[in-house]
Design a protein around this motif. Structure first.
Motif, short mmCIF file in Angstrom:
data_model
loop_
_atom_site.label_atom_id
_atom_site.label_comp_id
_atom_site.label_asym_id
_atom_site.label_seq_id
_atom_site.Cartn_x
_atom_site.Cartn_y
_atom_site.Cartn_z
N PRO B 227 0.87 -1.16 -0.31
CA PRO B 227 -0.36 0.04 -0.10
C PRO B 227 0.74 0.82 -0.01
O PRO B 227 2.10 0.79 0.20
N ILE B 228 0.42 2.36 -0.85
CA ILE B 228 0.75 3.61 -0.69
C ILE B 228 -0.09 4.38 0.71
O ILE B 228 -0.69 4.44 -0.01
N PRO B 229 1.65 4.63 1.75
CA PRO B 229 0.74 5.66 2.99
C PRO B 229 -0.03 6.65 2.35
O PRO B 229 0.32 6.95 1.45
N TYR B 230 -1.16 7.44 3.37
CA TYR B 230 -1.58 7.79 2.78
C TYR B 230 -2.63 8.53 1.69
O TYR B 230 -3.16 9.21 0.32
N ASP B 231 -2.67 7.27 0.27
CA ASP B 231 -3.58 7.42 -0.72
C ASP B 231 -4.06 5.35 -0.63
O ASP B 231 -3.95 4.65 -1.10
N MET B 232 -5.28 5.72 0.63
CA MET B 232 -5.44 4.56 0.07
C MET B 232 -5.73 3.30 -0.92
O MET B 232 -6.55 4.02 -1.64
N TRP B 233 -5.55 2.08 -0.73
CA TRP B 233 -5.92 1.49 -1.70
C TRP B 233 -5.66 1.46 -3.22
O TRP B 233 -5.80 0.88 -3.82
N ARG B 234 -4.02 2.38 -2.62
CA ARG B 234 -3.74 2.87 -4.39
C ARG B 234 -2.08 1.84 -3.05
O ARG B 234 -1.40 1.80 -2.51
N TYR B 235 -1.36 0.81 -4.67
CA TYR B 235 -0.10 -0.34 -4.47
C TYR B 235 1.24 0.43 -5.05
O TYR B 235 0.88 0.93 -6.04
N ALA B 236 2.26 0.01 -4.72
CA ALA B 236 3.16 0.08 -5.34
C ALA B 236 3.41 -1.48 -5.32
O ALA B 236 3.37 -2.08 -4.74
N PHE B 237 5.04 -1.36 -6.21
CA PHE B 237 4.94 -2.97 -6.64
C PHE B 237 6.35 -2.87 -6.13
O PHE B 237 7.38 -2.03 -6.52
N ILE B 238 6.66 -4.02 -5.18
CA ILE B 238 8.31 -4.37 -5.68
C ILE B 238 8.47 -5.64 -5.65
O ILE B 238 7.90 -6.68 -5.85
N VAL B 239 9.94 -5.70 -6.37
CA VAL B 239 10.16 -6.92 -7.64
C VAL B 239 11.12 -6.89 -7.61
O VAL B 239 12.27 -6.22 -6.86
N ASP B 240 11.25 -8.77 -7.00
CA ASP B 240 13.25 -8.35 -6.89
C ASP B 240 13.68 -9.30 -7.69
O ASP B 240 12.79 -9.90 -8.58
N LEU B 241 14.67 -8.83 -8.60
CA LEU B 241 15.05 -9.06 -10.22
C LEU B 241 16.25 -9.81 -9.49
O LEU B 241 17.39 -9.59 -9.44
N SER B 242 16.72 -10.99 -10.12
CA SER B 242 18.11 -11.13 -10.70
C SER B 242 18.64 -11.33 -12.16
O SER B 242 18.11 -11.10 -12.52
N PHE B 243 19.66 -11.43 -12.47
CA PHE B 243 20.53 -10.97 -13.68
C PHE B 243 21.95 -10.97 -13.41
O PHE B 243 22.67 -11.54 -12.39
N SER B 244 22.41 -11.57 -14.48
CA SER B 244 24.08 -11.83 -14.65
C SER B 244 24.98 -10.93 -15.16
O SER B 244 26.64 -10.89 -14.62
N ASN B 245 24.19 -9.63 -15.13
CA ASN B 245 25.25 -8.15 -15.81
C ASN B 245 24.78 -6.99 -14.98
O ASN B 245 23.75 -6.74 -15.42
#
Lengths: 274, 274
Positions: B227-245
């Motif tokens: 959830p984005i604080p103070y912005d009821m029921w809008r979300y941010a996305f958190i993503v884990d990424l792996s890469f070789s470079n």
């Protein structure tokens, strides 16, 4: 006879408040469960037909273990409800704020009221495993000098008096509750669904599923990775989708099913936001 | 002088065990924090340079409020570590299993050991707000008849005796810890990143970002709506990424930044899984 519906916690908790907003109080009775595990068990064994279960909070986010419980027991989400979270400070009748030596509550509730308590430093904050339970204990043991935090309108359930209203820092605080049952809902008004699926490790496989959703004009409101049990650090995805047309969703879900692993519809229901 | 590193909980907790696996015990000292808020504050104020923080568990899933704390205080993830979770049942020396009347622990730990305790029904399970703390209290007050659950190898820290080893139901139980600091890590070995971004409400906007990741051959291992604080029921996305470079990641991140709102790199670090 009143219909029993399982809640987590006791009468006077936020779950109880959600129950009374979802159902007619004259027709239902709360089955108080200590834990979410017990709550789910009550539905699975048939002790109750339905349970009301917190699933996410607008500040703290999703309660992922509750998604796990729903999936593991193959329950269906049949309704949702958004409850505004308020914390009122309560104590024995006759007590006032200066009499309080300690306030007992759940860590999250104490944290959500930190601004209020920083102006009342004579009050010692004590963490408990629950919010409403300390209120019940104060009443039962007639504990003087001790306060608790309960939702607005719940003081009278415990015959306690309200010393301060809305002591939470942030008034934009809602918890989303879901109703879970063994059978899928049949509401023709359904405009929202929660689905779960797994993906292969192939790069871009999740992107393909999201492209399919977009092609069918489904609106992805939320996506969560949830660990797959006994498969260390592999995740399933849980997605909330909204749509204007139920058939459209069913078409999209059938396509998603072809390009994902173990697709499951966890529920189709009417959005709690109008 | 030993370097202080903040942990949640006390010596003998899982956080402490993670600390000793991440750092040389001879060089570091744990700063014990009651809550994750305190832990973050210790880093923000400069009391410690680093903190070790649980971020997800292979059974229970992500600890979303901890992501919120990292974001709100603009901390950087500089390392990660996977800890195998074991629960050993401990009590005062001289006691044995039949002497125990109660075991005090965190609800989650008690739940994870439910099979063991269902074979020892004379033991009353009592929920506490912490796991290691009951062990400390047993030792300090020389409480007979009371047991606690601590990670493997921690009994001696409390001068307690181990009554049963590995009493957890599921041996596939790991917690992922991250090291957080004010400054970004500079490891040239980084092969993993955690990023955050928001999207417009436009249908298919998240799909576009995921397509960009796939085009750059980044592997999305996990995605969470927060959830984005103070912005009821809008979300941010958190993503884990792996890469070789690492350059490949930087290129992709710069493209993602153009099609998303408030893009943030929360950390680039070496994967804790070899």
């Amino acid at each position: 006879m009143k219909k029993k519906i399982a809640i987590q916690g006791i009468r006077g908790s936020n779950h109880y408040k959600a129950l009374t907003e979802l159902f007619n109080e004259a027709e239902v009775e709360a089955l108080e469960c200590n834990t979410f595990q017990e709550l789910v068990k009550a539905v699975v064994t048939g002790e109750c037909e339905k349970a009301v279960m917190a699933i996410e909070n607008s500040i703290a986010g999703s309660i992922l273990p509750n998604y796990r419980l729903i999936l593991d027991h193959q329950l269906q989400v049949t309704a949702e409800h958004y409850l505004n979270i308020s914390h009122n400070l309560v104590a024995l009748p006759g007590q006032d704020l200066t009499d309080l030596v300690q306030v007992k509550s759940h860590q999250m509730a104490l944290h959500q009221c930190s601004n209020f308590f920083s102006n009342h430093l004579h009050i010692h904050l004590i963490e408990d495993v629950d919010t409403a339970l300390p209120a019940k204990i104060i009443a039962e043991h007639q504990l003087r000098g001790v306060g608790a935090l309960v939702p607005k309108g719940s003081a009278e359930l415990f015959q306690l008096t309200t010393l301060a209203e809305d002591v939470q820092n942030n008034s934009l605080n809602e918890t989303r509750f879901v109703v879970v049952e063994k059978q899928a809902g049949t509401s023709l008004e359904a405009d929202k669904a929660t689905i779960q699926f797994e993906m292969t490790h192939e790069s871009g496989s999740l992107a393909k599923v999201l492209n399919t959703m977009a092609a069918h004009e489904l609106n992805l409101s939320k996506i969560q990775s949830i660990p797959i049990p006994y498969d260390m650090w592999r995740y399933a995805f849980i997605v909330d989708l909204s749509f204007s047309n139920r058939l459209q969703f069913q078409k999209a879900f059938s396509e998603i099913s072809k390009i994902s692993i173990n697709p499951t519809c966890i529920g189709q229901y009417k959005s709690g936001k109008s």
